[in-house]
Design a protein around this motif. Structure first.
Motif, PDB file in Angstrom:
ATOM      1  N   MET A 202      41.999  37.373  38.442  1.00 20.02           N
ATOM      2  CA  MET A 202      41.192  38.581  38.354  1.00 20.02           C
ATOM      3  C   MET A 202      39.818  38.247  37.776  1.00 20.02           C
ATOM      4  O   MET A 202      39.688  37.323  36.979  1.00 20.02           O
ATOM      5  CB  MET A 202      41.909  39.640  37.520  1.00 20.02           C
ATOM      6  N   LYS A 203      38.830  39.035  38.166  1.00 17.54           N
ATOM      7  CA  LYS A 203      37.447  38.728  37.821  1.00 17.54           C
ATOM      8  C   LYS A 203      36.828  39.854  36.990  1.00 17.54           C
ATOM      9  O   LYS A 203      37.447  40.896  36.752  1.00 17.54           O
ATOM     10  CB  LYS A 203      36.648  38.508  39.094  1.00 17.54           C
ATOM     11  N   LEU A 204      35.576  39.645  36.583  1.00 20.47           N
ATOM     12  CA  LEU A 204      34.849  40.646  35.803  1.00 20.47           C
ATOM     13  C   LEU A 204      34.723  41.955  36.575  1.00 20.47           C
ATOM     14  O   LEU A 204      34.712  43.041  35.988  1.00 20.47           O
ATOM     15  CB  LEU A 204      33.461  40.105  35.448  1.00 20.47           C
ATOM     16  N   GLN A 205      34.660  41.853  37.884  1.00 18.05           N
ATOM     17  CA  GLN A 205      34.561  43.023  38.754  1.00 18.05           C
ATOM     18  C   GLN A 205      35.718  43.993  38.530  1.00 18.05           C
ATOM     19  O   GLN A 205      35.553  45.213  38.603  1.00 18.05           O
ATOM     20  CB  GLN A 205      34.554  42.542  40.204  1.00 18.05           C
ATOM     21  N   ASP A 206      36.906  43.447  38.212  1.00 23.33           N
ATOM     22  CA  ASP A 206      38.085  44.287  37.998  1.00 23.33           C
ATOM     23  C   ASP A 206      37.909  45.213  36.802  1.00 23.33           C
ATOM     24  O   ASP A 206      38.444  46.325  36.783  1.00 23.33           O
ATOM     25  CB  ASP A 206      39.322  43.407  37.786  1.00 23.33           C
ATOM     26  N   LEU A 207      37.155  44.754  35.795  1.00 18.96           N
ATOM     27  CA  LEU A 207      36.972  45.561  34.588  1.00 18.96           C
ATOM     28  C   LEU A 207      36.112  46.791  34.838  1.00 18.96           C
ATOM     29  O   LEU A 207      36.189  47.772  34.084  1.00 18.96           O
ATOM     30  CB  LEU A 207      36.332  44.705  33.493  1.00 18.96           C
ATOM     31  N   PHE A 208      35.301  46.774  35.871  1.00 19.20           N
ATOM     32  CA  PHE A 208      34.416  47.898  36.162  1.00 19.20           C
ATOM     33  C   PHE A 208      34.961  48.775  37.297  1.00 19.20           C
ATOM     34  O   PHE A 208      34.991  50.001  37.180  1.00 19.20           O
ATOM     35  CB  PHE A 208      33.022  47.380  36.531  1.00 19.20           C
ATOM     36  N   VAL A 209      35.406  48.131  38.372  1.00 18.66           N
ATOM     37  CA  VAL A 209      35.890  48.888  39.536  1.00 18.66           C
ATOM     38  C   VAL A 209      37.284  49.453  39.276  1.00 18.66           C
ATOM     39  O   VAL A 209      37.583  50.589  39.667  1.00 18.66           O
ATOM     40  CB  VAL A 209      35.886  47.998  40.794  1.00 18.66           C
ATOM     41  N   GLY A 210      38.131  48.673  38.593  1.00 18.55           N
ATOM     42  CA  GLY A 210      39.505  49.096  38.345  1.00 18.55           C
ATOM     43  C   GLY A 210      39.629  50.447  37.655  1.00 18.55           C
ATOM     44  O   GLY A 210      40.331  51.343  38.145  1.00 18.55           O
ATOM     45  N   PRO A 211      38.963  50.658  36.500  1.00 18.78           N
ATOM     46  CA  PRO A 211      39.080  51.951  35.814  1.00 18.78           C
ATOM     47  C   PRO A 211      38.591  53.130  36.645  1.00 18.78           C
ATOM     48  O   PRO A 211      39.141  54.234  36.551  1.00 18.78           O
ATOM     49  CB  PRO A 211      38.198  51.754  34.572  1.00 18.78           C
ATOM     50  N   ILE A 212      37.565  52.929  37.451  1.00 16.61           N
ATOM     51  CA  ILE A 212      37.063  54.022  38.300  1.00 16.61           C
ATOM     52  C   ILE A 212      38.131  54.471  39.281  1.00 16.61           C
ATOM     53  O   ILE A 212      38.407  55.671  39.437  1.00 16.61           O
ATOM     54  CB  ILE A 212      35.791  53.574  39.050  1.00 16.61           C
ATOM     55  N   PHE A 213      38.765  53.498  39.943  1.00 18.00           N
ATOM     56  CA  PHE A 213      39.824  53.841  40.894  1.00 18.00           C
ATOM     57  C   PHE A 213      41.052  54.408  40.179  1.00 18.00           C
ATOM     58  O   PHE A 213      41.745  55.271  40.721  1.00 18.00           O
ATOM     59  CB  PHE A 213      40.212  52.614  41.720  1.00 18.00           C
ATOM     60  N   LEU A 214      41.305  53.925  38.972  1.00 17.15           N
ATOM     61  CA  LEU A 214      42.447  54.437  38.213  1.00 17.15           C
ATOM     62  C   LEU A 214      42.272  55.927  37.925  1.00 17.15           C
ATOM     63  O   LEU A 214      43.225  56.719  38.040  1.00 17.15           O
ATOM     64  CB  LEU A 214      42.593  53.651  36.911  1.00 17.15           C
ATOM     65  N   ILE A 215      41.060  56.330  37.566  1.00 22.21           N
ATOM     66  CA  ILE A 215      40.766  57.749  37.333  1.00 22.21           C
ATOM     67  C   ILE A 215      40.960  58.554  38.618  1.00 22.21           C
ATOM     68  O   ILE A 215      41.543  59.648  38.608  1.00 22.21           O
ATOM     69  CB  ILE A 215      39.329  57.915  36.800  1.00 22.21           C
ATOM     70  N   ILE A 216      40.496  58.004  39.731  1.00 27.31           N
ATOM     71  CA  ILE A 216      40.655  58.686  41.026  1.00 27.31           C
ATOM     72  C   ILE A 216      42.141  58.845  41.372  1.00 27.31           C
ATOM     73  O   ILE A 216      42.588  59.930  41.773  1.00 27.31           O
ATOM     74  CB  ILE A 216      39.929  57.896  42.133  1.00 27.31           C
ATOM     75  N   PHE A 217      42.907  57.777  41.187  1.00 22.29           N
ATOM     76  CA  PHE A 217      44.335  57.817  41.530  1.00 22.29           C
ATOM     77  C   PHE A 217      45.077  58.827  40.660  1.00 22.29           C
ATOM     78  O   PHE A 217      45.931  59.574  41.146  1.00 22.29           O
ATOM     79  CB  PHE A 217      44.946  56.425  41.367  1.00 22.29           C
TER      80      PHE A 217
ATOM     81  N   CYS B  45      38.241  49.005  48.530  1.00 25.58           N
ATOM     82  CA  CYS B  45      38.046  48.744  47.097  1.00 25.58           C
ATOM     83  C   CYS B  45      37.147  47.542  46.839  1.00 25.58           C
ATOM     84  O   CYS B  45      37.220  46.952  45.754  1.00 25.58           O
ATOM     85  CB  CYS B  45      39.393  48.553  46.408  1.00 25.58           C
ATOM     86  N   PHE B  46      36.339  47.167  47.813  1.00 25.52           N
ATOM     87  CA  PHE B  46      35.374  46.079  47.618  1.00 25.52           C
ATOM     88  C   PHE B  46      36.055  44.784  47.198  1.00 25.52           C
ATOM     89  O   PHE B  46      35.622  44.105  46.284  1.00 25.52           O
ATOM     90  CB  PHE B  46      34.314  46.481  46.584  1.00 25.52           C
ATOM     91  N   LYS B  47      37.189  44.478  47.852  1.00 23.66           N
ATOM     92  CA  LYS B  47      38.007  43.274  47.602  1.00 23.66           C
ATOM     93  C   LYS B  47      38.198  43.005  46.097  1.00 23.66           C
ATOM     94  O   LYS B  47      37.967  41.910  45.602  1.00 23.66           O
ATOM     95  CB  LYS B  47      37.423  42.054  48.318  1.00 23.66           C
ATOM     96  N   THR B  48      38.640  44.057  45.412  1.00 25.20           N
ATOM     97  CA  THR B  48      38.943  43.965  43.977  1.00 25.20           C
ATOM     98  C   THR B  48      40.449  43.832  43.793  1.00 25.20           C
ATOM     99  O   THR B  48      41.211  44.710  44.207  1.00 25.20           O
ATOM    100  CB  THR B  48      38.438  45.210  43.225  1.00 25.20           C
ATOM    101  N   TYR B  49      40.888  42.749  43.153  1.00 25.65           N
ATOM    102  CA  TYR B  49      42.324  42.459  43.054  1.00 25.65           C
ATOM    103  C   TYR B  49      43.102  43.589  42.387  1.00 25.65           C
ATOM    104  O   TYR B  49      44.142  44.021  42.887  1.00 25.65           O
ATOM    105  CB  TYR B  49      42.559  41.149  42.283  1.00 25.65           C
ATOM    106  N   SER B  50      42.635  44.061  41.248  1.00 24.61           N
ATOM    107  CA  SER B  50      43.383  45.077  40.504  1.00 24.61           C
ATOM    108  C   SER B  50      43.570  46.348  41.321  1.00 24.61           C
ATOM    109  O   SER B  50      44.644  46.965  41.293  1.00 24.61           O
ATOM    110  CB  SER B  50      42.679  45.394  39.177  1.00 24.61           C
ATOM    111  N   VAL B  51      42.550  46.752  42.060  1.00 25.77           N
ATOM    112  CA  VAL B  51      42.647  47.977  42.866  1.00 25.77           C
ATOM    113  C   VAL B  51      43.562  47.760  44.062  1.00 25.77           C
ATOM    114  O   VAL B  51      44.360  48.644  44.421  1.00 25.77           O
ATOM    115  CB  VAL B  51      41.251  48.441  43.329  1.00 25.77           C
ATOM    116  N   MET B  52      43.470  46.592  44.688  1.00 26.06           N
ATOM    117  CA  MET B  52      44.390  46.286  45.781  1.00 26.06           C
ATOM    118  C   MET B  52      45.835  46.342  45.293  1.00 26.06           C
ATOM    119  O   MET B  52      46.717  46.869  45.973  1.00 26.06           O
ATOM    120  CB  MET B  52      44.071  44.901  46.357  1.00 26.06           C
ATOM    121  N   SER B  53      46.069  45.811  44.099  1.00 26.88           N
ATOM    122  CA  SER B  53      47.415  45.859  43.512  1.00 26.88           C
ATOM    123  C   SER B  53      47.857  47.297  43.272  1.00 26.88           C
ATOM    124  O   SER B  53      49.027  47.643  43.476  1.00 26.88           O
ATOM    125  CB  SER B  53      47.442  45.080  42.197  1.00 26.88           C
TER     126      SER B  53
END
Length: 451
Positions: A1-16, A132-140
């Motif tokens: 997982m990358k730094l991108q996950d720390l920013f994109v992940g929480p946004i999608f988590l709120i949406i979900f 999800c802009f090829k973000t691992y955490s969101v894909m998971s």
């Protein structure tokens, strides 16, 4: 997982979560509502934890360890193909491993391009990556949502069958640690758990209740397709008892007792014959799961995995078999025991195995206590007389034989066996509820001398 996950992940988590809270009242009632969000949360935790474990426990900290990151890297390549050329991207998604000039620059980078099972999962992950802009955490998390949807569908079916056990059935469907951990992330197991839940829901509502038949056919067909493409052996274990379950339920609806008694063996026999011919045609020509070859393939896989992990202390031996069906039947009892009740606590060689051994120990304790209090022969009689118990136990046992003989080590076994665990535990809870109900009725019945 990358730094991108720390920013994109929480946004999608709120949406979900926003979507989940808005849909909760549609799929729950006053009793089941409280489990909806916690069950989804556990799926998200399992998905992220799986990635962290593979990155820092099994890997080198850079995301180079395990199948989950290999799926992600393959999905990244397909995503890049889409950004270069939409046509090339779609051709990769629709490809069956064939050569195409437009995709030739990408396919050498895809190690699993010619592996149908793995590349099928890559295709699913690639579709998720587009959102999800090829973000691992969101894909998971996308995989976790699908897995949760199937688990919730399974729970709804079980609760309709036994409403009074809604609390215990929630434990079986959502809160088994191995299931929500291994069955939530970017892995084949998550898709199989989701598809299996929907298949069970579709069979029960469409074939048993005769409700929403068209919808159930659509969901059931999609689920069968997913499982067939990824882990067809789950279908080989599910369909025979499911078809027999249908025939038993329909025979029980015959009002004339004499006619019902006379026709029941005939209808069950039809179910067995239908299941056999269906499975023969389902796997005909399959290199790995053709019924003529399955014993041989099982022996090869078991020996390979056993040799590979013998020095690590996670291998197990259920006895020798030569690959014939008769030899597999001979080791079947040991395979069932190893799948349901092992590793024992003293066999644990790692934190993961320790958690699995605690879980298996609880399964063993619950099984022993229930069968001891009920009596072995009474338990068998109750199972054979209760269609849902018959289905759950037969499915769990057949799959336990399959994964127990095929695995060879506890590391892979803990993942292979998760589809049977909710059904086995649900059967124990339903059986316990039925036994308790009969006991209460017997205790309330007036004594013979009371007038």
């Amino acid at each position: 997982m990358k730094l991108q996950d720390l920013f994109v992940g929480p946004i999608f988590l709120i949406i979900f979560y926003s979507i989940a809270f808005s849909l909760r009242s549609r799929f729950t009632n006053s009793y089941t509502k409280k489990y909806f969000i916690p069950a989804l949360t556990l799926k998200f935790i399992g998905a992220i934890s799986l990635g962290l474990m593979y990155q820092f426990y099994y890997g080198d900290g850079s995301g180079n360890g395990g199948d989950t990151f290999n799926y992600f890297k393959h999905a990244e390549i397909v995503f890049n193909a889409f950004t270069d050329s939409i046509t090339a991207g779609f051709k990769l998604l629709l490809s069956n491993g064939n050569y195409d000039p437009e995709t030739a620059k990408y396919t050498p980078l895809l190690y699993w391009y010619k592996s149908p099972t793995e590349f099928f999962l890559v295709k699913i992950a690639s579709i998720a990556s587009l959102f999800c802009f090829k973000t691992y955490s969101v894909m998971s998390m996308f995989f976790a949502i699908y897995s949760f949807s199937g688990a919730w569908a399974m729970y709804q079916a079980f609760v309709h069958i036994k409403p009074t056990a809604y609390k215990q059935l929630a434990y079986a469907c959502f809160f088994i640690p191995s299931v929500f951990f291994w069955g939530s992330g970017l892995m084949k197991d998550s898709v199989c758990i989701g598809a299996l839940g929907w298949l069970f829901y579709s069979f029960y509502n469409g074939a048993i209740r005769k409700k929403n038949i068209l919808t159930c056919v659509l969901w059931g067909s999609l689920s069968i397709y997913f499982i067939f493409k990824i882990k067809v052996y789950i279908l080989l274990s599910f369909l025979p008892p499911a078809l027999i379950w249908i025939f038993i339920e329909n025979s029980n609806r015959i009002k004339n007792k004499a006619l019902r008694t006379a026709l029941k063996p005939f209808l069950i026999s039809i179910g067995i014959i239908t299941a056999f011919f269906g499975l023969t045609n389902l796997t005909a020509g399959d290199e790995e799961y053709d019924l003529d070859k399955i014993g041989e393939r099982t022996k090869i896989t078991q020996e390979y995995l056993y040799r590979r992990t013998k020095d690590q202390g996670s291998a197990y031996n259920i006895g020798s078999f030569d690959g014939s069906i008769s030899s597999i039947i001979n080791v079947a009892p040991q395979a069932v025991i190893v799948s349901l009740f092992r590793p024992f606590i003293w066999e644990a060689r790692s934190p993961v195995m320790l958690l699995s051994s605690i879980e298996s120990g609880l399964f063993l304790y619950m099984t022993f206590i229930l069968f001891w209090r009920t009596g072995f022969f009474r338990s068998i009689k109750l199972i054979s007389a209760t269609p849902i118990l018959f289905f759950c136990f037969i499915f769990a046992i057949v799959l336990a034989i399959g994964v127990g003989t095929n695995s060879g080590n506890f590391g892979t076994l803990v993942r292979y066996k998760i589809p049977l665990m909710p059904f086995y535990l649900a059967a124990l809870y339903i059986m316990s509820e039925l036994v308790g109900k009969k006991k209460n009725v017997k205790e309330r019945r007036p004594s013979a001398h009371i007038k």
